[in-house]
Design an enzyme around this catalytic site. Sequence first.
Site, PDB file in Angstrom:
ATOM      1  N   HIS A 273      -3.090   4.693   3.479  1.00 56.15           N
ATOM      2  CA  HIS A 273      -3.080   3.413   4.187  1.00 56.15           C
ATOM      3  C   HIS A 273      -1.916   2.523   3.753  1.00 56.15           C
ATOM      4  CE1 HIS A 273      -5.247   2.751   0.424  1.00 56.15           C
ATOM      5  NE2 HIS A 273      -4.822   1.511   0.490  1.00 56.15           N
TER       6      HIS A 273
ATOM      7  N   GLY B 171       0.820  -1.209   0.000  1.00 60.58           N
ATOM      8  CA  GLY B 171       0.000   0.000   0.000  1.00 60.58           C
ATOM      9  C   GLY B 171       0.848   1.251   0.000  1.00 60.58           C
ATOM     10  N   ASN B 172       0.816   1.969   1.113  1.00 57.83           N
ATOM     11  CA  ASN B 172       1.522   3.243   1.267  1.00 57.83           C
ATOM     12  C   ASN B 172       1.028   4.276   0.262  1.00 57.83           C
ATOM     13  OD1 ASN B 172       3.271   2.842   3.511  1.00 57.83           O
ATOM     14  ND2 ASN B 172       4.516   1.504   2.235  1.00 57.83           N
ATOM     15  N   HIS B 173      -0.291   4.446   0.213  1.00 52.38           N
ATOM     16  CA  HIS B 173      -0.865   5.432  -0.692  1.00 52.38           C
ATOM     17  C   HIS B 173      -2.305   5.765  -0.280  1.00 52.38           C
ATOM     18  CE1 HIS B 173      -2.121   1.558  -2.525  1.00 52.38           C
ATOM     19  NE2 HIS B 173      -3.249   2.213  -2.742  1.00 52.38           N
ATOM     20  N   ARG B 174      -2.862   6.734  -0.958  1.00 54.67           N
ATOM     21  CA  ARG B 174      -4.284   7.056  -0.898  1.00 54.67           C
ATOM     22  C   ARG B 174      -4.712   7.327  -2.326  1.00 54.67           C
ATOM     23  NH1 ARG B 174      -4.998  13.102  -0.208  1.00 54.67           N
ATOM     24  NH2 ARG B 174      -2.880  13.921  -0.097  1.00 54.67           N
TER      25      ARG B 174
END
Length: 124
Positions: free
Chosen positions: A93, A43-46
Site C-alpha cells: 500500500h 508507505g510503499n510497502h507491505r
Amino acid sequence: MPQYLSLQTFSDQRGNLTVIERILPFDIKRIFYIYGVDASVRGNHRHHRTIQAAVCLVGSCRIVCKSGPGKTEEAYQLQTPADCIILHPEDWHYMDSFSPDAILMVLASEYFDANDYIFEPYAS
C-alpha cells in the site's frame, strides 16, 4: 485484501463520538500518526506480520492497495473519522492525496520491527 469499515458514530447537538471497540481483527500494540504531509507519497510497502487499521482523524487522504501478484490496485478515500481501512500483511500500500490538514492515525498489531517491512511491489 483490505477491508473498509464504517466505524460506529454517535451524533447529537453536542457533537460526534466515534468508537473503535471490538471491531479490529487484532490487539493494538502500536499507534502512530502521519501529518504535515506535502505532495509526497507515503508507505510503499507491505508487511510479513503486521495488520493495520488506518483512520484519517482530520482532513482526507487516499490509500491505494494491491493484495498480490496479478491483482488490481484498489483505492480507498478516507474522508471522515468514521472511515477505516484494515490493511492485512499482504496488502502492499501507499498513501497520497493528503489534504493540508490531514492527520492519519494508524493502529498496528505489532511493535515496530524494520525486518517486518517488504518494500518490493508486486509484479503487475
